[in-house]
Design a protein around this motif. Structure first.
Motif: not given
Length: 227
Positions: A53-57
Motif C-alpha cells: 500500500r502507498y501510505d505517505p502518512y
C-alpha cells in the motif's frame, strides 16, 4: 532515453537498496517471472506497485525506515522506499537498476497532507531506472491499483519499453501530477539530501510526524473523494 551502460554498482547491494536481504531475494524469486528480462522487470514493477500500500502518512526518514526491505516487512511504503524496493528486487533478479528522483506538483492529495506540508509540491518523489534491452527505462511503483481506483486515478502502467513516470490526469480528466524539477538517477539512495530537502521544504512536518502516522490515509482519501 539514456543508453549509457550500467556499471557494477547498478547490481550491487547497498545499506538502503539491500538487494542481498533474504526477504528481497525471496520476493524477487517469487515475482521476477517471464520469458525475458523485460517481462521480468514488468512483473517486478507491478508486484511492488500493487503488493504494498502507498501510505505517505507513515514517512520515516531514518535509515531503517527508508530501507528497501522495510517495505516488505511493513506491507506498505511511500514513493521513495517503494522505488528502492523495486531497484533492490531488480538487482536481486540480475536486472541492473538505479533510483531516480524529481520534485512533482501533486494536484490530488488529502486535506491533512496539504495542511501539514503547506504546499502541493512533493520534493524528491521516487521512481526506478531499470536497464532493459540496452537502455534505461523509468518505472514508478508508488500508487497501488486499489488506491488509484478509490481516488479516481488511472493506474500508472509499465510495459518495459517506455518511461512510466508521467501521471498527468485522473479518470475525470483533471490534472493530477506534473514534474517540476529532476534530480537524476543514483546507484544508492542519497538519504542525507532527501532529509535536508524535507527539513527545508516542510518545516511543520517534523512536529506532526506522530500525528500523521496515527492517522488513516485511506480513510482520508475516502472522505476526500466523497465531497
Amino acid at each position: 532515453m539514456e543508453t549509457l551502460p550500467p556499471d557494477a554498482a547498478a547490481l550491487a547491494p547497498t545499506p538502503l537498496i539491500d538487494s542481498d536481504h533474504p526477504a528481497v531475494i525471496a520476493f524477487a524469486r517469487q515475482h521476477a517471472v517471464g520469458a525475458d528480462e523485460r517481462e521480468r522487470a514488468v512483473a517486478l514493477t507491478l508486484a511492488v506497485r500493487d503488493g504494498f500500500r502507498y501510505d505517505p502518512y507513515r514517512i520515516d526518514l531514518s535509515p531503517q525506515g527508508m530501507r528497501a526491505s522495510s517495505v516488505i516487512a511493513q506491507g506498505y511504503g511511500w514513493c521513495v522506499p517503494k522505488a528502492a524496493l523495486l531497484a533492490a528486487a531488480a538487482r536481486a533478479a540480475g536486472i541492473p537498476a538505479r533510483v531516480g528522483y524529481a520534485d512533482v506538483r501533486n494536484h490530488l492529495s488529502t486535506e491533512r497532507l496539504r495542511r501539514t506540508l503547506q504546499t502541493d509540491v512533493f520534493v524528491w518523489h521516487g521512481y526506478t531506472d531499470l536497464w532493459i534491452d540496452g537502455r534505461w527505462v523509468k518505472a514508478t511503483p508508488a500508487f497501488n491499483i486499489e488506491l488509484c481506483e478509490r481516488f479516481g486515478l488511472l493506474p500508472l502502467d509499465f510495459d518495459g519499453r517506455a518511461d512510466s513516470i508521467y501521471h498527468p490526469f485522473d479518470q475525470a480528466g483533471n490534472r493530477h501530477m506534473e514534474y517540476v524539477n529532476q534530480h537524476g538517477a543514483f546507484d544508492d539512495m542519497p538519504l542525507a539530501r532527501i532529509v535536508a530537502a524535507f527539513a527545508a521544504t516542510y518545516p511543520a512536518l517534523q512536529g506532526e510526524t506522530q500525528r500523521m502516522q496515527a492517522a488513516d490515509f485511506e480513510a482520508d482519501v475516502k472522505r476526500e473523494v466523497q465531497r
